[in-house]
Design an enzyme around this catalytic site. Structure first.
Site, short mmCIF file in Angstrom:
data_model
loop_
_atom_site.label_atom_id
_atom_site.label_comp_id
_atom_site.label_asym_id
_atom_site.label_seq_id
_atom_site.Cartn_x
_atom_site.Cartn_y
_atom_site.Cartn_z
N HIS A 19 36.53 42.75 42.85
CA HIS A 19 37.68 43.43 43.44
C HIS A 19 38.53 43.99 42.29
O HIS A 19 38.49 43.47 41.17
CB HIS A 19 38.51 42.47 44.27
CG HIS A 19 37.85 42.02 45.52
ND1 HIS A 19 38.54 41.37 46.52
CD2 HIS A 19 36.57 42.14 45.97
CE1 HIS A 19 37.73 41.09 47.51
NE2 HIS A 19 36.52 41.54 47.20
N GLU A 53 41.61 43.70 41.54
CA GLU A 53 42.48 42.70 40.93
C GLU A 53 41.70 41.82 39.95
O GLU A 53 42.16 41.54 38.84
CB GLU A 53 43.12 41.79 41.98
CG GLU A 53 43.95 42.50 43.00
CD GLU A 53 43.16 42.84 44.27
OE1 GLU A 53 42.03 43.39 44.16
OE2 GLU A 53 43.68 42.59 45.36
N CYS A 57 43.45 39.88 48.72
CA CYS A 57 42.79 38.94 49.62
C CYS A 57 43.04 37.51 49.10
O CYS A 57 43.64 37.32 48.03
CB CYS A 57 41.29 39.24 49.69
SG CYS A 57 40.39 38.82 48.16
N CYS A 83 41.57 36.88 45.55
CA CYS A 83 42.36 37.48 44.48
C CYS A 83 43.71 36.78 44.32
O CYS A 83 44.19 36.59 43.20
CB CYS A 83 42.54 38.97 44.73
SG CYS A 83 40.98 39.88 44.58
#
Length: 152
Positions: free
Chosen positions: A56, A58, A86, A89
């Protein structure tokens, strides 16, 4: 007539990263890590390109910042991301000790900060960054809507 508040430079950069992710057929999410106003690292979604479910935006930015600074603790760093992180993360943000989290669009379906798991609100969470939601929300949401509209 009021003028719209200009986006902070780190969020503009995160939106640029999100656009690059979308152009690579990834979900258009971008992230930037800063310290004392200086950009330390950037990230964009890379799940498909890297064949990595944890890639992701992040996570990519946090990993790059940790490498750049030579530490696993990003204590005095800020994270700017185009979509509410999410739960995975959010957990990484807590473990990295990110000081402040700025995010654009809310994610009622998959978010883990103000929706869903609400990771930072859990008593087991050992670090809670200061939260600043809604920064660049319209631009971030528009990118996501346009991306998914082409796939329906």
């Amino acid at each position: 007539m009021t003028r719209p508040f200009p986006l902070p430079e780190p969020m503009r950069l995160a939106l640029d990263c999100a656009r690059l992710a979308g152009e690579a057929d990834e979900v258009p999410i971008g992230a930037v890590v800063t310290r004392a106003g200086a950009v330390i690292a950037t990230g964009e979604n890379r799940n498909r390109r890297d064949k990595d479910p944890t890639a992701h935006a992040e996570m990519v930015a946090i990993r790059a910042a940790a490498r750049a600074l030579g530490t696993d603790r990003l204590v005095d760093c800020d994270l700017w991301v185009t979509l509410e992180p999410c739960a995975m993360c959010a957990g990484a943000i807590a473990h990295a000790r990110i000081a402040r989290l700025y995010y654009g669009a809310a994610d009622p379906k998959g978010g883990g900060v103000d929706h869903g798991a609400r990771v930072f609100a859990q008593p087991q969470c050992h670090h809670r960054p200061a939260l600043f939601p809604g920064i660049g929300e319209e631009s971030a949401a528009a990118l996501l809507r346009a991306f998914f509209a082409t796939r329906r």
